[in-house]
Design a protein around this motif. Structure first.
Motif, short mmCIF file in Angstrom:
data_model
loop_
_atom_site.label_atom_id
_atom_site.label_comp_id
_atom_site.label_asym_id
_atom_site.label_seq_id
_atom_site.Cartn_x
_atom_site.Cartn_y
_atom_site.Cartn_z
N ILE A 44 0.84 -1.21 0.00
CA ILE A 44 0.00 0.00 0.00
C ILE A 44 0.87 1.25 0.00
O ILE A 44 0.58 2.24 -0.68
CB ILE A 44 -0.97 -0.01 1.20
N PHE A 45 1.97 1.21 0.78
CA PHE A 45 2.88 2.35 0.78
C PHE A 45 3.48 2.56 -0.62
O PHE A 45 3.58 3.69 -1.10
CB PHE A 45 4.02 2.14 1.78
N ALA A 46 3.87 1.47 -1.26
CA ALA A 46 4.47 1.58 -2.60
C ALA A 46 3.47 2.17 -3.60
O ALA A 46 3.82 3.03 -4.42
CB ALA A 46 4.94 0.21 -3.07
N ILE A 47 2.22 1.73 -3.51
CA ILE A 47 1.19 2.25 -4.41
C ILE A 47 0.94 3.73 -4.13
O ILE A 47 0.80 4.55 -5.05
CB ILE A 47 -0.12 1.45 -4.26
N THR A 48 0.92 4.09 -2.85
CA THR A 48 0.70 5.49 -2.46
C THR A 48 1.83 6.38 -2.98
O THR A 48 1.58 7.44 -3.56
CB THR A 48 0.61 5.62 -0.92
N ALA A 49 3.07 5.93 -2.78
CA ALA A 49 4.22 6.72 -3.24
C ALA A 49 4.22 6.85 -4.75
O ALA A 49 4.50 7.92 -5.30
CB ALA A 49 5.51 6.07 -2.75
N SER A 50 3.90 5.76 -5.45
CA SER A 50 3.86 5.79 -6.92
C SER A 50 2.76 6.71 -7.43
O SER A 50 2.96 7.47 -8.38
CB SER A 50 3.65 4.37 -7.46
N THR A 51 1.60 6.63 -6.78
CA THR A 51 0.47 7.48 -7.19
C THR A 51 0.79 8.95 -6.96
O THR A 51 0.48 9.81 -7.80
CB THR A 51 -0.80 7.09 -6.41
N PHE A 52 1.40 9.25 -5.82
CA PHE A 52 1.78 10.63 -5.54
C PHE A 52 2.79 11.14 -6.56
O PHE A 52 2.71 12.28 -7.03
CB PHE A 52 2.36 10.74 -4.13
N THR A 53 3.74 10.28 -6.92
CA THR A 53 4.75 10.66 -7.92
C THR A 53 4.10 10.93 -9.27
O THR A 53 4.40 11.94 -9.93
CB THR A 53 5.79 9.54 -8.08
N LEU A 54 3.19 10.05 -9.69
CA LEU A 54 2.51 10.22 -10.97
C LEU A 54 1.63 11.46 -10.97
O LEU A 54 1.60 12.22 -11.94
CB LEU A 54 1.66 8.97 -11.27
N ALA A 55 0.92 11.70 -9.85
CA ALA A 55 0.05 12.87 -9.76
C ALA A 55 0.86 14.16 -9.83
O ALA A 55 0.43 15.14 -10.44
CB ALA A 55 -0.76 12.82 -8.46
N SER A 56 2.03 14.16 -9.21
CA SER A 56 2.89 15.35 -9.25
C SER A 56 3.40 15.61 -10.66
O SER A 56 3.51 16.76 -11.09
CB SER A 56 4.07 15.16 -8.29
N ALA A 57 3.71 14.53 -11.38
CA ALA A 57 4.24 14.66 -12.74
C ALA A 57 3.19 15.09 -13.74
O ALA A 57 3.50 15.68 -14.78
CB ALA A 57 4.88 13.35 -13.18
N THR A 58 1.91 14.78 -13.44
CA THR A 58 0.82 15.09 -14.38
C THR A 58 -0.11 16.15 -13.81
O THR A 58 -1.30 16.16 -14.14
CB THR A 58 0.04 13.81 -14.72
N ARG A 59 0.40 17.00 -12.95
CA ARG A 59 -0.43 18.05 -12.33
C ARG A 59 -1.06 18.92 -13.41
O ARG A 59 -0.42 19.31 -14.38
CB ARG A 59 0.43 18.91 -11.42
N GLY A 60 -2.35 19.21 -13.23
CA GLY A 60 -3.07 20.04 -14.19
C GLY A 60 -3.88 19.22 -15.18
O GLY A 60 -4.71 19.76 -15.90
N THR A 61 -3.65 17.89 -15.20
CA THR A 61 -4.42 17.01 -16.07
C THR A 61 -5.68 16.57 -15.35
O THR A 61 -5.60 16.05 -14.23
CB THR A 61 -3.60 15.76 -16.45
N PRO A 62 -6.87 16.76 -15.95
CA PRO A 62 -8.11 16.36 -15.27
C PRO A 62 -8.10 14.87 -14.95
O PRO A 62 -7.80 14.05 -15.83
CB PRO A 62 -9.19 16.70 -16.31
#
Length: 407
Positions: A44-62
């Protein structure tokens, strides 16, 4: 990058700390069961960290529906872990106290292990909000409730005694993954057979195209007299990076045209006079006017008010309830009833007879339900849709039916 790294480090520290509670509670299980539980925790931690990383990289995308539900679920899990941390801190305080006392007394016998009961309590208490938030996504988001409110006014024209008005607010159509939930809401709305239906803003999250697949559904809302609407802060596209100001203006115009296409009479700092049996009331509608930092003040109440001076009873549609204290009850004391939305009740809180609580009350003085000052009334509808967290806990999606009575 520094902020990104700090957040990831904090996520890891919280999970490492919570892992101590998991180890304490599962210490009597067999090795295989322990390994499975440990794997799930760190996965769960790995998924959370990966999701946060992806969200930061794609900020502004709906975000799409999958991302919205994934992020919400991970946030709920993380928030629940913070509750466990509180119990772990209490456990550490008790252990530290024992160390100090034993050192002072010269007693060398000291068990440094964690208190299993406190760790168990932390997990149990954390499971309560976790379960509530998950239920709020599965059931609460579409658990439509009709609230009936009787309002009495001495200056209400006799012809309008018993008049029925219905309010919905904050649809946020971009948050819906299908048309079925709003079809059910429209069925409930039409069943009320209201004389007037009001929509008090935030039809979309950001862009007019979110409304496209719901046009026919919402166009099916019926009232005996008319459906009136106003804009909310999300309707202007202020939270989108547009390629040009012209593109932003076109988006807003498309949304305004969509109101009219659905048969809604959108009030852009305007009013309408309602007549019945030779008597009159006025419906005023303003664009968004927020009295909090960061929210626009497009509303022009002085324009909407013009021509209603001699009308004995006035209803105002204004999306943001902070408008009430910011301008309405200071300058327009003859506006009898203001209908607002905007707060959503934060989509989370305690809402039982005699007591209502939500974190949003620390930001907005008027945030859910009916308020009164002198002869003036304000009603804050907690919304029919949702934004961000795709669910509702405590403050369920609301359809409000008002019955006007002559006092």
């Amino acid at each position: 990058m520094l902020s990104f790294g700090i957040i990831l480090l904090l996520l890891f520290i919280v999970d490492l700390y919570v892992f101590q509670a998991i180890k304490t509670v599962t210490q009597n299980l067999n090795t295989t069961a322990q390994k499975v539980i440990y794997f799930i925790h760190w996965a769960i931690f790995a998924i959370t960290a990966s999701t946060f990383t992806l969200a930061s990289a794609t900020r502004g995308t709906p975000p799409d529906a999958f991302k919205t539900y994934l992020v919400s679920t991970l946030f709920i899990i993380f928030a629940s872990k913070l509750i466990i941390v509180v119990f772990l801190l209490l456990d550490d305080v008790l252990r530290l106290s024992k160390i100090v006392l034993n050192s002072a007394n010269g007693d060398e016998k000291f068990d440094p292990s964690r208190h299993k009961f406190l760790n168990q309590m932390g997990l149990v208490v954390a499971a309560i909000p976790f379960s509530a938030f998950i239920y709020g996504m599965v059931k609460g988001a579409y658990d439509y409730r009709v609230k009936r409110v009787t309002l009495r006014f001495p200056n209400l024209p006799s012809a309008f005694d018993g008049y029925k008005m219905l309010q919905i607010s904050d649809l946020h159509t971009g948050s819906f993954n299908s048309t079925e939930p709003l079809q059910e809401a429209v069925r409930i709305i039409n069943k009320q057979e209201a004389d007037l239906v009001f929509f008090t803003g935030d039809l979309v999250n950001n862009v007019a195209t979110e409304l496209r697949e719901h046009l026919d559904t919402l166009g099916g809302i019926r009232a005996k007299k008319a459906v009136y609407s106003v804009l909310g802060n999300h309707d202007y596209g202020d939270y989108v990076n547009w390629p040009s100001q012209e593109a932003k203006r076109e988006n807003l115009q498309t949304l305004i045209d969509s109101h009219r296409q659905m048969g809604w009479d959108i009030l852009l700092n305007e009013n309408r006079i309602i007549e019945k049996d030779g008597e009159q009331i006025a419906v005023l509608g303003v664009e968004n006017w927020g009295n909090k930092r960061g929210f626009p003040q497009y509303g022009r109440l002085n324009q909407a008010y013009q021509g209603t001076e001699k009308i004995p009873f006035k209803v105002l549609l204004s999306h943001d309830p902070s408008h009430w204290d910011g301008e309405i009850n200071k300058k327009y004391e003859d506006i009898d009833l203001t209908l607002s939305g905007h707060t959503h009740g934060m989509q989370f809180g305690v809402n039982i007879p005699g007591w209502k609580w939500s974190p949003v009350q620390y930001v907005y003085e008027q945030w859910a339900g009916l308020y009164k000052k002198g002869r003036q009334h304000l009603y804050v509808n907690t919304g029919l849709g949702f934004l961000g967290y795709p669910g509702r806990v405590g403050f369920l999606p609301e359809i409000t039916v008002f019955e006007l009575k002559k006092a």
